[in-house]
Design a protein around this motif. Structure first.
Motif, PDB file in Angstrom:
ATOM      1  N   ASP A  42       0.838  -1.193   0.000  1.00  0.00           N
ATOM      2  CA  ASP A  42       0.000   0.000   0.000  1.00  0.00           C
ATOM      3  C   ASP A  42       0.876   1.248   0.000  1.00  0.00           C
ATOM      4  OD1 ASP A  42      -2.332   1.684   0.461  1.00  0.00           O
ATOM      5  OD2 ASP A  42      -1.648   1.831   2.527  1.00  0.00           O
ATOM      6  N   SER A 219      -2.703   7.336   4.191  1.00  0.00           N
ATOM      7  CA  SER A 219      -3.009   6.360   3.135  1.00  0.00           C
ATOM      8  C   SER A 219      -4.492   6.008   3.122  1.00  0.00           C
ATOM      9  CB  SER A 219      -2.174   5.092   3.328  1.00  0.00           C
ATOM     10  OG  SER A 219      -0.799   5.356   3.179  1.00  0.00           O
ATOM     11  N   ALA A 220      -5.068   5.800   4.314  1.00  0.00           N
ATOM     12  CA  ALA A 220      -6.482   5.440   4.397  1.00  0.00           C
ATOM     13  C   ALA A 220      -7.365   6.547   3.849  1.00  0.00           C
ATOM     14  CB  ALA A 220      -6.852   5.124   5.848  1.00  0.00           C
ATOM     15  N   CYS A 223      -7.114   6.830   0.032  1.00  0.00           N
ATOM     16  CA  CYS A 223      -7.866   5.758  -0.626  1.00  0.00           C
ATOM     17  C   CYS A 223      -9.370   6.013  -0.589  1.00  0.00           C
ATOM     18  CB  CYS A 223      -7.563   4.411   0.026  1.00  0.00           C
ATOM     19  SG  CYS A 223      -5.901   3.784  -0.300  1.00  0.00           S
ATOM     20  N   SER A 224      -9.837   6.738   0.423  1.00  0.00           N
ATOM     21  CA  SER A 224     -11.269   7.023   0.544  1.00  0.00           C
ATOM     22  C   SER A 224     -11.695   8.215  -0.304  1.00  0.00           C
ATOM     23  CB  SER A 224     -11.633   7.284   2.009  1.00  0.00           C
ATOM     24  OG  SER A 224     -11.147   8.550   2.426  1.00  0.00           O
ATOM     25  N   HIS A 320      -8.899   1.829   7.170  1.00  0.00           N
ATOM     26  CA  HIS A 320      -9.549   2.179   5.907  1.00  0.00           C
ATOM     27  C   HIS A 320     -11.070   2.226   6.062  1.00  0.00           C
ATOM     28  CE1 HIS A 320      -6.070   1.970   3.087  1.00  0.00           C
ATOM     29  NE2 HIS A 320      -5.556   1.300   4.107  1.00  0.00           N
ATOM     30  N   ARG A 324     -13.498   5.416   5.197  1.00  0.00           N
ATOM     31  CA  ARG A 324     -14.642   5.320   4.289  1.00  0.00           C
ATOM     32  C   ARG A 324     -15.936   5.754   4.983  1.00  0.00           C
ATOM     33  NH1 ARG A 324     -11.937   0.526   2.628  1.00  0.00           N
ATOM     34  NH2 ARG A 324     -13.309  -0.777   3.912  1.00  0.00           N
TER      35      ARG A 324
END
Length: 343
Positions: A42, A219-220, A223-224, A320, A324
């Motif tokens: 990731d 990073s989380a 990604c969202s 993550h 989200r």
């Protein structure tokens, strides 16, 4: 099916990373130390004097792998990342909320409540697990203060006053943190939180693991589809990714702090692995950093139950999932942000 994505941490000085087929190869001197498939990664975090080939720098963003360059002690230097994820409508909604103090306060209350609730649980667990080794009365008084502050948060609507409650809770929590250290007491003394630089072994560990957690939050959020720089509790500041700091608040105590305590109390890290610089900053040596990073990665594999989504998941996936859920709240898909409360 969710991919269990990992972060590659490179701490060995003078390492060279380059692309080998569809893998990243790590070379130290003339020796190949590791070869890791890019599909399993990731992000890559490099500490100190680490070299990265142009081909790897080009390949990683194409595969949504972020490369972060930090100093040897964990100070952020630079990032290489791919195109922004998500859609513009989500980010515009995020910016509108951030610019509105009333709406920002509403969101900030979730983060603060989660942080204090999890601090409270950490102290309660300490009493349960080490009742014969700690000052239970002192810790119970701190728990009572934290409980009272959670009640205050529910009634407060001023962002600055909320920050005051959060600050008081942090001071209360850390005032009894030394009680939670039940082994190696002479070598790992905690008399209060200090940073930039850390002045003792415990603070050095806390600062380092917070840095690792901070990068996982970035990073989380990326990604969202959210902008990690635009927060609600932590306000805009050049060079600071405020939303990443917001999101990590609920994870600090039960994830990061307990990791540090476990390493000390289980005698998995030792005072000889720390050094004091000329400026009185306390830093970990390579062995200590590797021990902490290994333990950090292993802890991310722990499975927890998420009461809101009603699923069991690894802690790495929980990061993550929370990002989200935050995005869904900002879009208006759900009425509130279901902060993760550790039980």
């Amino acid at each position: 099916m969710q991919r269990f994505l990992n972060t590659l941490y490179v701490t060995t000085q003078k390492s060279y990373l380059h692309k080998k087929g569809e893998a990243v190869e790590i070379i130290v001197g003339d020796e190949i130390k590791a070869r890791i498939p890019l599909i399993t990664l990731d992000s890559i975090v490099c500490f100190g004097n680490i070299s990265v080939s142009p081909f790897l720098l080009g390949a990683c963003p194409e595969k949504n792998i972020t490369i972060s360059m930090l100093s040897e002690t964990g100070k952020f230097l630079a990032r290489v990342q791919g195109p922004v994820a998500g859609n513009v409508l989500l980010r515009k909604a995020q910016y509108r909320i951030s610019d509105d103090k009333t709406l920002s306060t509403k969101v900030a209350k979730y983060f603060i409540t989660g942080k204090i609730a999890n601090q409270k649980t950490v102290l309660q667990r300490a009493i349960r697990d080490h009742a014969d080794k700690i000052d239970g009365i002192k810790v119970k008084k701190a728990i009572a203060v934290l409980s009272g502050n959670i009640t205050k948060i529910e009634k407060e609507h001023d962002l600055d006053k909320l920050r005051g409650i959060e600050g008081d809770s942090a001071e209360t929590y850390f005032s009894v943190f030394d009680e939670l250290i039940v082994s190696q007491k002479e070598s790992f003394v905690f008399s209060g939180r200090n940073r930039r630089p850390p002045l003792d072994n415990v603070n050095a560990m806390l600062s380092y693991v917070y840095t690792l957690l901070y990068h996982d939050m970035i990073s989380a959020l990326e990604c969202s589809g959210l902008d990690p720089a635009v927060g609600f509790l932590h306000r805009d500041r050049p060079g600071r990714l405020s939303l990443a700091l917001d999101l990590m608040e609920e994870f600090r105590s039960f994830f990061a702090d307990r990791l540090v305590l476990s390493l000390i109390n289980r005698n998995e890290i030792f005072s000889r692995q720390f050094e004091t610089s000329a400026s009185n900053a306390v830093v970990m040596n390579d062995d200590a950093r590797k021990t902490l990073i290994t333990a950090y990665q292993k802890k991310k594999e722990v499975v927890v139950n998420h009461p809101y989504v009603e699923k069991k998941m690894h802690l790495a996936i929980l990061f993550h999932t929370q990002a989200r859920l935050l995005a869904r709240f900002i879009r208006g898909d759900i009425d509130g942000y279901p902060v993760y409360i550790w039980k």
